[in-house]
Enzyme design. Structure first.
Site, PDB file in Angstrom:
ATOM      1  CG  ASP A  88      -1.934   1.118   1.115  1.00 23.82           C
ATOM      2  OD1 ASP A  88      -2.749   1.032   0.176  1.00 23.82           O
ATOM      3  OD2 ASP A  88      -1.908   2.069   1.913  1.00 23.82           O
ATOM      4  CG  ASP A 481     -13.875 -10.869  35.123  1.00 25.53           C
ATOM      5  OD1 ASP A 481     -13.740 -11.728  36.014  1.00 25.53           O
ATOM      6  OD2 ASP A 481     -12.946 -10.543  34.364  1.00 25.53           O
ATOM      7  N   GLY A 507     -20.531 -12.406  37.195  1.00 24.42           N
ATOM      8  CA  GLY A 507     -20.780 -13.846  37.240  1.00 24.42           C
ATOM      9  C   GLY A 507     -19.472 -14.617  37.153  1.00 24.42           C
ATOM     10  CG  ASP A 508     -17.220 -18.547  38.725  1.00 24.99           C
ATOM     11  OD1 ASP A 508     -16.618 -18.833  37.674  1.00 24.99           O
ATOM     12  OD2 ASP A 508     -16.914 -18.998  39.844  1.00 24.99           O
ATOM     13  CG  PHE A 509     -15.436 -17.738  33.025  1.00 22.62           C
ATOM     14  CD1 PHE A 509     -14.665 -18.873  33.160  1.00 22.62           C
ATOM     15  CD2 PHE A 509     -14.803 -16.485  33.049  1.00 22.62           C
ATOM     16  CE1 PHE A 509     -13.299 -18.799  33.331  1.00 22.62           C
ATOM     17  CE2 PHE A 509     -13.436 -16.405  33.229  1.00 22.62           C
ATOM     18  CZ  PHE A 509     -12.670 -17.565  33.383  1.00 22.62           C
TER      19      PHE A 509
END
Ligand SMILES: O=c1[nH]cc([C@@H]2O[C@H](COP(=O)(O)OP(=O)(O)OP(=O)(O)O)[C@@H](O)[C@H]2O)c(=O)[nH]1
Length: 620
Positions: A88, A481, A507-509
């Site tokens: 480019d 998280d 939250g807790d994955f």
């Protein structure tokens, strides 16, 4: 016949020029290269403002042009070419970037701006080496740019219009063709002429030499490389930044020269004394740098901890005797530390005293937008400590958090990294600084415009979410998280226009259902865990995904042979001592993804330290 031996090496490879430019085609075929032409369909619409330098923009555009062709050809016949070349060309004057004019009026505007003045022409080039394995495409990108200065004569409006009516300017960067009528406008050229025409052939051949014919260890030409620091010094880090020289990460971004077994390849020396030539082993410059690398890190950590760079920010130079009392340190110790920092390129030293280098002002002060101060503090206070137990980690194959806690951690995050609000904030600061800096190339690595909602699983402060939102203004991003992380994430929330696109969910994955989204993102999450936990995370994402949903992985990718990715391999040791996780190669990630229905994996090796993979959830 080919003059450049490396061009001969490519004769048996399938080489594709991803460009519609007849000039590039002519320059490369004149050089004896055999190639096919497949013009790229990549739209040249990257946000110029997102690049620190114009050549960073040109290189990225060149890379995207080449990758688009590599992916398209691979999808078409499940076989990618060996090499795809993209380029480019842009014209710059001050902060102005000129590409091809859109119409005659635009050409007139460009040419009258250039009249009587000097400008730069940058061509960014990307050489994409393609590897197909199990019908998946893996690429290694080597990029560079060349700059040529061009000075125009003073040009009258009549002359410019006559030139424009010739039709020549319309498909040319800056609105002129130096190789034809436009040559009459030019008073002086400084640098590579072919670079202005659209392809820097000389530099291209040098780059091919590096890729395909690296000097042998006993080659005296190799001696010049001895001056390249072997240890990840500060300069390495800032080179990885926008548009600098090739990243010094020794990873898949450019195939580095073979490792030197720790010794520098200086020519054999003669022993002094008895006049008999005796071959001495070469001086082990690189090895000594490796041995002493820890001193460099600690000098930098100490200067940051003492807030030397904060003290010198934007101010007049100061002498060691003035600095010492302000940082509560001895004059003799401070003087040595400052001298060491100056030798490392962190400070400037002059008659007037010490002052920050530009890089220190950007990265080492504690409050800058791109500050790595938090990452330095974490490295000094946590990682340093853990690395002193590396031997045990290697022997036992376990993380060394017991050294921090005095007892074995059940959950590294809950029990160690987030054990107190202070520890949590320290970790989040470190991650924020590093992710903000290294995730900036992620959003444009793939076309994600087809997704309308994303969930950044373990997204921490939202640093990557901010980058995604900036690149895709229609994308809604949820940062998911732990509640205690989300609580502190407010310290880092963006104030700009992206804020409305980002929401935080707690939250807790491992336990809780994930928020709905059509693109899931995992940025430096999987490397924290051993395979079993990785399957658990991927399983719960897969459960939420409909066919067609995407999964974007952002990690440091190792090369398949685990020989070259120096930064990634060091990081894999780091994961061992810190969490018991590991860094992985693209095919290792593919093997983890496939059982969960994530296929069509694309891999992008990015500038900086992080790479990306995009997978699509297929119908079970
Ligand atoms: O003096 C000259 N300056 C520039 C050129 C030509 O200008 C174009 C630059 O455009 P770009 O890099 O975007 O390339 P394209 O032509 O659009 O082809 P791609 O398919 O590669 O995007 C380039 O063609 C130069 O050769 C010139 O001729 N003379």
């Amino acid at each position: 016949m080919v003059l450049c031996p490396v061009i001969g090496k490519l004769l048996h490879k399938r080489v594709v020029l991803a460009s519609a430019s007849p000039r590039r085609r002519e320059i490369l075929s004149n050089a004896g290269l055999r190639f096919e032409v497949v013009p790229s369909r990549f739209k040249e619409t990257l946000d110029k403002a997102a690049f620190a330098t114009p050549y960073g923009y040109a290189m990225e555009t060149a890379k995207q042009k080449a990758l688009e062709v590599a992916n398209r050809l691979h999808q078409k016949d499940m076989r990618a070419p060996d090499v795809v070349i993209g380029a480019d060309t842009i014209v710059t004057m001050g902060r102005l970037i000129l590409e091809k004019p859109v119409d005659k009026q635009d050409a007139y505007r460009m040419l009258s701006q250039l009249s009587g003045r000097e400008h730069s022409v940058f061509t960014g080039v990307a050489i994409v080496q393609c590897y197909s394995q199990d019908n998946q495409l893996d690429t290694r990108v080597s990029e560079f740019y060349e700059e040529t200065m061009v000075k125009f004569s003073e040009l009258s409006a009549d002359l410019l219009w006559e030139y424009i009516h010739s039709g020549e300017p319309m498909d040319k960067a800056g609105g002129y063709g130096i190789q034809a009528l436009g040559g009459m406008l030019v008073e002086a050229v400084h640098g590579d002429f072919l670079n202005v025409v659209g392809f820097p052939l000389n530099r291209f051949c040098k780059q091919l030499m590096q890729l395909y014919c690296p000097p042998r260890p006993d080659d005296p030409r190799r001696a010049e490389h001895d001056s390249i620091p072997a240890v990840d010094t500060f300069e390495d880090l800032s080179d990885v930044d926008e548009g600098g020289p090739e990243p010094a990460r020794g990873d898949a971004g450019s195939r580095p020269q073979k490792a030197e077994a720790g010794v520098a390849g200086a020519a054999p020396a003669e022993a002094e004394g008895n006049g008999t030539p005796e071959t001495l082993p070469p001086f082990p410059t690189r090895l000594l740098k490796l041995i002493n690398g820890f001193k460099t890190s600690k000098a930098l950590f100490t200067a940051c901890k003492l807030k030397v760079f904060d003290l010198l920010k934007d101010g007049a130079p100061q002498k060691a005797a003035d600095i010492a009392p302000k940082v509560d340190a001895s004059v003799c110790g401070t003087e040595r530390l400052l001298d060491a920092c100056a030798a490392l390129g962190l400070l400037e030293k002059s008659e007037q005293g010490y002052s920050n280098t530009e890089a220190a002002d950007v990265y080492l002060v504690s409050d800058g937008a791109y500050s790595l101060h938090g990452y330095v503090a974490y490295s000094s206070e946590v990682t340093w400590n853990l690395f002193t137990h590396l031997e045990v980690a290697v022997r036992d194959g376990t993380n060394q958090n017991v050294s921090l806690l005095g007892e074995t951690a059940g959950d590294v995050f809950q029990d160690v990294l987030y054990r107190s609000p202070e520890a949590r904030l320290q970790f989040m600061r470190a991650m924020h600084g590093l992710t903000k800096l290294s995730a900036r190339h992620v959003p444009a690595a793939f076309d994600l415009s087809g997704f309308s909602s994303a969930c950044d699983v373990g997204g921490c402060t939202g640093a990557l979410a901010q980058e995604l939102a900036r690149e895709y203004p229609r994308l809604q991003v949820t940062v998911f998280d732990l509640p205690e992380v989300i609580e502190l994430a407010a310290h880092f929330r963006p104030a700009g226009p992206q804020a409305a696109q980002i929401r935080f969910a707690a939250g807790d994955f491992f336990r809780d259902p994930l928020p709905p989204a059509d693109l899931y993102v995992l940025c430096q999450i999987l490397h924290d865990w051993a395979d079993e936990k990785v399957h658990q995370i991927l399983g719960s994402i897969a459960q939420r995904c409909k066919p067609g949903a995407g999964l974007l992985l952002v990690e440091m990718l190792l090369d398949e042979e685990k020989r070259e990715a120096r930064v990634g391999l060091m990081q894999s040791l780091n994961m061992l001592v810190q969490t018991g996780g590991r860094e992985r190669s693209p095919s290792e990630y593919r093997r983890l993804l496939e059982p969960h229905g994530f296929r069509q994996v694309q891999v992008a090796h990015l500038r900086g330290i992080l790479d990306a993979m995009l997978a699509t959830r297929v119908a079970p």
